[in-house]
Design an enzyme around this catalytic site. Structure first.
Site, mmCIF file in Angstrom:
data_model
loop_
_atom_site.group_PDB
_atom_site.id
_atom_site.type_symbol
_atom_site.label_atom_id
_atom_site.label_comp_id
_atom_site.label_asym_id
_atom_site.label_seq_id
_atom_site.Cartn_x
_atom_site.Cartn_y
_atom_site.Cartn_z
ATOM 1 N N HIS A 1 3.374 95.430 -93.725
ATOM 2 C CA HIS A 1 3.531 96.685 -92.983
ATOM 3 C C HIS A 1 3.311 96.515 -91.486
ATOM 4 O O HIS A 1 2.516 95.687 -91.050
ATOM 5 C CB HIS A 1 2.660 97.801 -93.561
ATOM 6 N N ASP B 1 2.425 99.076 -89.335
ATOM 7 C CA ASP B 1 1.415 99.933 -88.700
ATOM 8 C C ASP B 1 0.017 99.334 -88.788
ATOM 9 O O ASP B 1 -0.276 98.511 -89.661
ATOM 10 C CB ASP B 1 1.444 101.348 -89.293
ATOM 11 N N ASP C 1 -4.541 92.515 -90.938
ATOM 12 C CA ASP C 1 -3.894 93.613 -91.680
ATOM 13 C C ASP C 1 -2.796 94.217 -90.830
ATOM 14 O O ASP C 1 -3.047 95.125 -90.079
ATOM 15 C CB ASP C 1 -4.962 94.652 -92.053
ATOM 16 N N GLU D 1 2.221 102.476 -93.788
ATOM 17 C CA GLU D 1 1.449 102.073 -94.965
ATOM 18 C C GLU D 1 0.052 102.693 -94.946
ATOM 19 O O GLU D 1 -0.494 103.045 -95.980
ATOM 20 C CB GLU D 1 1.352 100.547 -95.045
ATOM 21 N N GLU D 2 -0.495 102.817 -93.748
ATOM 22 C CA GLU D 2 -1.892 103.253 -93.640
ATOM 23 C C GLU D 2 -2.068 104.753 -93.850
ATOM 24 O O GLU D 2 -3.189 105.223 -94.011
ATOM 25 C CB GLU D 2 -2.473 102.840 -92.272
ATOM 26 N N ASP E 1 -0.953 92.115 -98.997
ATOM 27 C CA ASP E 1 -1.783 93.093 -98.290
ATOM 28 C C ASP E 1 -3.098 93.333 -99.019
ATOM 29 O O ASP E 1 -3.761 94.331 -98.818
ATOM 30 C CB ASP E 1 -1.003 94.413 -98.141
ATOM 31 N N HIS F 1 -9.424 96.862 -91.010
ATOM 32 C CA HIS F 1 -9.986 98.173 -90.632
ATOM 33 C C HIS F 1 -11.371 98.064 -89.995
ATOM 34 O O HIS F 1 -11.982 99.083 -89.686
ATOM 35 C CB HIS F 1 -10.062 99.132 -91.832
HETATM 36 ZN ZN LIG Z 1 -2.741 96.601 -94.897
#
Ligand SMILES: [Zn+2]
Length: 429
Positions: free
Chosen positions: A115, A117, A148, A182-183, A210, A404
């Protein structure tokens, strides 16, 4: 004469497998030679904060433009951009890129989906540097998005580039999918692609790098159902000195919290595919009630996060919870409103023997010398959207799991190693 003869025999003795081996060694060395280029691209991509508008960002269009240049420069034969309309972004859309690199056969496609984003950096004071000016330190790249999901995004891009540089063809078509959103739910990301294209076919191998672990030996194939509930308990506010004139909503809610713990006994099945192997029912968020100590709170709100093994129905869990709430209502003379914050029934699992799992196992053994195992996890991954659409997708990556977090980093050797795992799969029959 004897030598020539011997040589001829030696050449004939090269098996298919050995040829694939030398091909893989070439590709592997080539991937190593991309190390600096991959680090540069990580830094370049991190400088474009591709956050979704729900997270206060502009979306992924600028980041996608940089990546489109890569696809155009590196021999991808088909490059499609599926634009999900989004008028909360300056571009007016969220980009989803599907790029195909032709192999010897087009009977199936090996997809790697990552992804575009990233999540917001969070508290900046917790970072050692600027999250959007990625930096290298002791074999790691630090910055928002580097692990990520850029680590494996670049791994997929450069695995393909290695084939181009070596003049080799993958055995089957390779599909690199870079998706948006995705987030924040994937509605304008892979879900949009699944709804609006026929890009994926049943025999395709779909890898979603992921999720993973430090050892790189976990292949995620299944997940638990998710149920997030909001409990709003209504009593009656009163002065702290005269509780008999009110109804303490916080006390009733606390009683309910301890009741809910019985769900662990009621739904006590163990499933070894999962870690932890049980369903979990945890009270989590608590909203403030009264601002001062000497008031009996008339309203109380708390939340519960449940992760339920796929062998149980969400409805059955809900029914038990409603019964418990009813009992507390009676006992304390309160009113309890149940609200759903999230309800995601587990997708059908990808079978532990699915071709995508076997292909990953083989490649992981070769590159990392690890015996990877199919596993279930508690959280929903984006692979579930594929599984619900009828495709066997597997999540795998070698990650330190810093996603994150402040000071998110990517282990550079993981980025290269994962590229080799993908390349190995591109060479498998
Ligand atoms: Zn991710």
């Amino acid at each position: 004469m004897r030598i020539a003869c011997f040589l001829k025999e030696a050449v004939l003795l090269f098996s298919e497998e050995e040829l694939a081996m030398t091909k893989f060694n070439k590709i592997s060395n080539r991937i190593d030679s991309f190390r600096d280029e991959m680090i540069d691209m990580q830094i370049q991509l991190s400088a474009i904060p591709a956050m979704s508008p729900k997270n206060g960002g502009e979306g992924e269009a600028k980041k996608a433009d940089v990546l489109l240049k890569f696809f155009k420069a590196n021999g991808f034969q088909t490059i499609d951009v599926i634009k999900a309309p989004d008028f909360d972004t300056p571009a007016g859309y969220r980009p989803n890129i599907l790029a195909i690199y032709k192999g010897k056969s087009s009977s199936k496609t090996i997809w790697i989906m990552t992804h575009l984003d990233v999540v917001p950096p969070g508290e900046l004071a917790l970072w050692k540097g600027d999250p959007f000016k990625a930096w290298v330190e002791e074999g790691k790249i630090y910055g928002r998005g580097v692990e990520d999901n850029q680590q494996d995004m670049l791994a997929s891009l450069f695995a393909v580039k290695a084939f181009l540089a070596e003049g080799l063809k993958p055995n089957f078509d390779v599909g690199v999918a870079l998706v948006a959103d995705e987030e924040t739910g994937s509605e304008k990301g892979i879900q949009y692609v699944l709804n609006h294209t026929q890009a994926f076919r049943t025999p395709d191998l779909i890898i979603v790098p992921d999720a993973g672990n430090r050892e790189g030996n976990m292949i995620e194939v299944a997940e638990k159902s998710i149920l997030w509930l909001k409990f709003k308990t209504l009593g009656r506010q009163a002065h702290g000195s005269t509780p008999e004139k009110g109804i303490n909503s916080f006390k009733a809610a606390s009683f309910l919290v301890t009741e809910l713990d019985n769900l662990y006994q009621i739904f006590s099945n163990k499933n070894r595919l999962f870690d932890p192997p049980i369903s979990t029912f945890e009270p989590t968020k608590k909203e403030p009630n009264v601002p001062n100590i000497n008031t009996i709170p008339g309203e109380d709100i708390f939340y519960m996060d449940s992760r339920i093994l796929p062998e149980y129905k969400i409805e059955d869990v809900e029914e038990k919870i409603k019964k418990m709430a009813k009992n507390v209502e009676k006992k304390f003379k309160v009113k309890i409103d149940l609200g759903e914050a999230q309800r995601a029934p587990a997708a059908p699992p990808t079978p532990a023997k699915a071709p995508v799992v076997s292909a990953l196992k083989k490649a992981i053994k070769e590159v990392y010398d690890k015996d990877a195992k199919p596993k279930g996890i508690g959280g929903g991954t984006v692979a579930a959207l594929f599984r619900r659409a009828g495709f066997n997708a597997a999540c795998w990556a070698k990650l330190d799991e810093t996603a994150h977090q402040p000071n998110e980093y990517c282990v550079i050797d993981n980025m290269l190693g994962d590229a080799k795992v993908f390349a190995h799969i591109f060479l498998q029959d």
